[in-house]
Design an enzyme around this catalytic site. Sequence first.
Site, PDB file in Angstrom:
ATOM      1  N   GLU A 196      18.243  25.380 -24.650  1.00 20.76           N
ATOM      2  CA  GLU A 196      19.014  24.975 -25.830  1.00 20.76           C
ATOM      3  C   GLU A 196      18.086  24.920 -27.038  1.00 20.76           C
ATOM      4  O   GLU A 196      17.020  24.356 -26.964  1.00 20.76           O
ATOM      5  CB  GLU A 196      19.624  23.593 -25.548  1.00 20.76           C
TER       6      GLU A 196
ATOM      7  N   LEU B 154      19.186  23.808 -30.166  1.00 18.61           N
ATOM      8  CA  LEU B 154      19.803  23.058 -31.268  1.00 18.61           C
ATOM      9  C   LEU B 154      18.837  22.054 -31.903  1.00 18.61           C
ATOM     10  O   LEU B 154      17.957  21.513 -31.246  1.00 18.61           O
ATOM     11  CB  LEU B 154      21.087  22.382 -30.807  1.00 18.61           C
ATOM     12  N   ARG B 155      19.057  21.849 -33.196  1.00 16.22           N
ATOM     13  CA  ARG B 155      18.236  20.894 -33.945  1.00 16.22           C
ATOM     14  C   ARG B 155      19.034  19.627 -34.169  1.00 16.22           C
ATOM     15  O   ARG B 155      20.245  19.696 -34.413  1.00 16.22           O
ATOM     16  CB  ARG B 155      17.885  21.471 -35.322  1.00 16.22           C
ATOM     17  N   GLU B 156      18.376  18.503 -34.124  1.00 20.40           N
ATOM     18  CA  GLU B 156      19.058  17.257 -34.447  1.00 20.40           C
ATOM     19  C   GLU B 156      19.499  17.319 -35.904  1.00 20.40           C
ATOM     20  O   GLU B 156      18.799  17.862 -36.750  1.00 20.40           O
ATOM     21  CB  GLU B 156      18.127  16.065 -34.225  1.00 20.40           C
TER      22      GLU B 156
ATOM     23  N   ALA C 127       5.460  22.148 -46.480  1.00 18.41           N
ATOM     24  CA  ALA C 127       4.337  21.238 -46.197  1.00 18.41           C
ATOM     25  C   ALA C 127       4.829  19.802 -46.327  1.00 18.41           C
ATOM     26  O   ALA C 127       5.795  19.524 -47.037  1.00 18.41           O
ATOM     27  CB  ALA C 127       3.213  21.510 -47.192  1.00 18.41           C
TER      28      ALA C 127
ATOM     29  N   CYS D 173      10.987  16.594 -29.876  1.00 27.02           N
ATOM     30  CA  CYS D 173      10.751  17.920 -29.290  1.00 27.02           C
ATOM     31  C   CYS D 173       9.359  18.460 -29.574  1.00 27.02           C
ATOM     32  O   CYS D 173       8.583  18.689 -28.648  1.00 27.02           O
ATOM     33  CB  CYS D 173      11.808  18.893 -29.780  1.00 27.02           C
TER      34      CYS D 173
HETATM   35  C1  UDX Z   1      13.369  21.354 -32.940  1.00 26.95           C
HETATM   36  C2  UDX Z   1      13.698  22.866 -32.936  1.00 26.95           C
HETATM   37  O1  UDX Z   1      13.914  23.305 -34.280  1.00 26.95           O
HETATM   38  C3  UDX Z   1      14.929  23.151 -32.074  1.00 26.95           C
HETATM   39  O2  UDX Z   1      15.146  24.542 -32.001  1.00 26.95           O
HETATM   40  C4  UDX Z   1      14.669  22.574 -30.674  1.00 26.95           C
HETATM   41  O3  UDX Z   1      15.819  22.753 -29.865  1.00 26.95           O
HETATM   42  C5  UDX Z   1      14.320  21.106 -30.746  1.00 26.95           C
HETATM   43  O4  UDX Z   1      13.193  20.916 -31.606  1.00 26.95           O
HETATM   44  P1  UDX Z   1      14.333  19.177 -34.166  1.00 26.95           P
HETATM   45  O5  UDX Z   1      13.216  18.432 -33.508  1.00 26.95           O
HETATM   46  O6  UDX Z   1      15.711  18.613 -34.126  1.00 26.95           O
HETATM   47  O7  UDX Z   1      14.446  20.674 -33.553  1.00 26.95           O
HETATM   48  O8  UDX Z   1      13.955  19.317 -35.714  1.00 26.95           O
HETATM   49  P2  UDX Z   1      13.421  20.436 -36.712  1.00 26.95           P
HETATM   50  O9  UDX Z   1      14.418  20.618 -37.771  1.00 26.95           O
HETATM   51  O10 UDX Z   1      12.974  21.648 -36.011  1.00 26.95           O
HETATM   52  O11 UDX Z   1      12.169  19.677 -37.346  1.00 26.95           O
HETATM   53  C6  UDX Z   1      11.088  19.227 -36.537  1.00 26.95           C
HETATM   54  C7  UDX Z   1      10.044  18.532 -37.370  1.00 26.95           C
HETATM   55  O12 UDX Z   1       9.357  19.461 -38.189  1.00 26.95           O
HETATM   56  C8  UDX Z   1      10.581  17.462 -38.319  1.00 26.95           C
HETATM   57  O13 UDX Z   1       9.723  16.335 -38.267  1.00 26.95           O
HETATM   58  C9  UDX Z   1      10.528  18.116 -39.686  1.00 26.95           C
HETATM   59  O14 UDX Z   1      10.379  17.203 -40.726  1.00 26.95           O
HETATM   60  C10 UDX Z   1       9.303  19.001 -39.524  1.00 26.95           C
HETATM   61  N1  UDX Z   1       9.288  20.157 -40.430  1.00 26.95           N
HETATM   62  C11 UDX Z   1      10.213  21.146 -40.284  1.00 26.95           C
HETATM   63  C12 UDX Z   1       8.307  20.264 -41.416  1.00 26.95           C
HETATM   64  O15 UDX Z   1       7.446  19.390 -41.564  1.00 26.95           O
HETATM   65  N2  UDX Z   1       8.284  21.376 -42.223  1.00 26.95           N
HETATM   66  C13 UDX Z   1       9.187  22.375 -42.094  1.00 26.95           C
HETATM   67  O16 UDX Z   1       9.099  23.353 -42.853  1.00 26.95           O
HETATM   68  C14 UDX Z   1      10.187  22.269 -41.107  1.00 26.95           C
END
Ligand code: UDX
Length: 431
Positions: A153, A155-157, A254, A262
């Site tokens: 899966e 999906l993103r939260e 950044a 995750c």
């Molecule tokens: C992630 C994956 O995107 C998803 O595909 C997987 O199923 C689960 O893990 P999630 O943890 O819900 O999803 O959040 P995501 O939107 O990916 O962000 C993860 C972290 O990265 C957050 O703390 C976010 O703030 C950070 N982030 C994201 C950054 O610091 N910079 C970015 O450009 C993008």
Amino acid sequence: MKYNIAVVGAGYVGLVTGACLAELGNKVFCIDNNSDKIKMLKALKIPIYEPGLERLVIKNVKRNKLFFTTNIGEGIKEATIVFIAVGTPPKENGEADVSAIENVSKIIAQHMTSYKLIVGKSTVPVETGKWIDRTIKLNLKKDVEFDVASNPEFLREGSAISDFFNPDRIVLGVSSKRALDLLLDLYKPIKAPKLITDIASSELIKHASNSFLALKISYINAIARICELSGADISQVADGIGMDKRIGRAFLDAGIGFGGFCFPKDLDAFIKISENLGYDFKLLKVVREINEKQKELFFSKIKSSLWNINSKIIGVLGLSFKPETDDLRFAPSLSIIEMLKKEGACIKAYDPKAMEKAKSLIKDITFCKNAYEVAKECECLLIITEWSEFKNLDFKRLKKLMKRRLIIDGRNILDKERLNNLGFEYIGIGR
Ligand code: UDX
């Protein structure tokens, strides 16, 4: 065709998967051994905040498509497809603890009286599918046929429902035509490319994807350091890099570093998986190191602008690890608050959705009703999570409330020039 489905594990992935498969018209049993959680769900109360999830659960329970139980036997009785979506939490050494998967596989086997397709949904170490297969064979009570498959899966939260219905791809790791036909039919209503692989490759795709996204974030955070040292602006640099189609702009923001349940956990697990397979994944160790450093760098920005932190009132805007969720697991806010507390700061905080969870987790800080209450008497406001309401604050009002007009923006969501013109001191990341 519509199927009878069981989803074992009603956590983030399991609950969203169950509700969405029910929405597609399948009859779904969500199973969890946490009786409090099942009681809550039966009462139509959702244990997590996820946009759109409550509506989907209520709708599908009411039209008898979605059921909740603690009893695996009852849940899988009628099911043709059984998804395993139980947690794989980190052990102390970073390795994923897959004991729940073994346990659930045993119980499923003991209750199997007809053909079932057992599908791994949780993020698991490569080769888990092989172990599920062996465990089921060892524990079958009746001589029934079954298949094992992997369908990770992504999906993103915060956007889980829309990610489920509009994924970039659906990965189907299979070892038989029967399993493939069932999964292709199940996912027929979802218009997305379907990538068919062997089971091990499918399992690996999930860890490799998450690690690559984490790598992108650490890379841009390292470039942000270079921007700070050279006087360049990371937002402009990220735009410039991202316009190359081979790189892409996504995940080049950044900030204070990645958190959530995750990336940090999957990165540790993947480093460990590689080590167990005989490969020292140094690159990912550095990704992790840069991410940890990012929080320290943010803290040093606070220190160097306030000098002494002891007894100073510091406002924290945003506690969840990202917007549109109340999830605080591995949230950077927790580390920052801990560092501030150690230095004796008086902390005031507000988050649009995570207040309830935060109150039970963070002690000795003042929780406020909104950003303006946080700002009152503050010497410094910290933006930790990029909730959109923080982008649209009434800064003229904030200005009157704050003791010192200093904003440290850990997500680069505010316009530096505009704030400077309004009389604020503004510090961002890499700009
Ligand atoms: C992630 C994956 O995107 C998803 O595909 C997987 O199923 C689960 O893990 P999630 O943890 O819900 O999803 O959040 P995501 O939107 O990916 O962000 C993860 C972290 O990265 C957050 O703390 C976010 O703030 C950070 N982030 C994201 C950054 O610091 N910079 C970015 O450009 C993008």
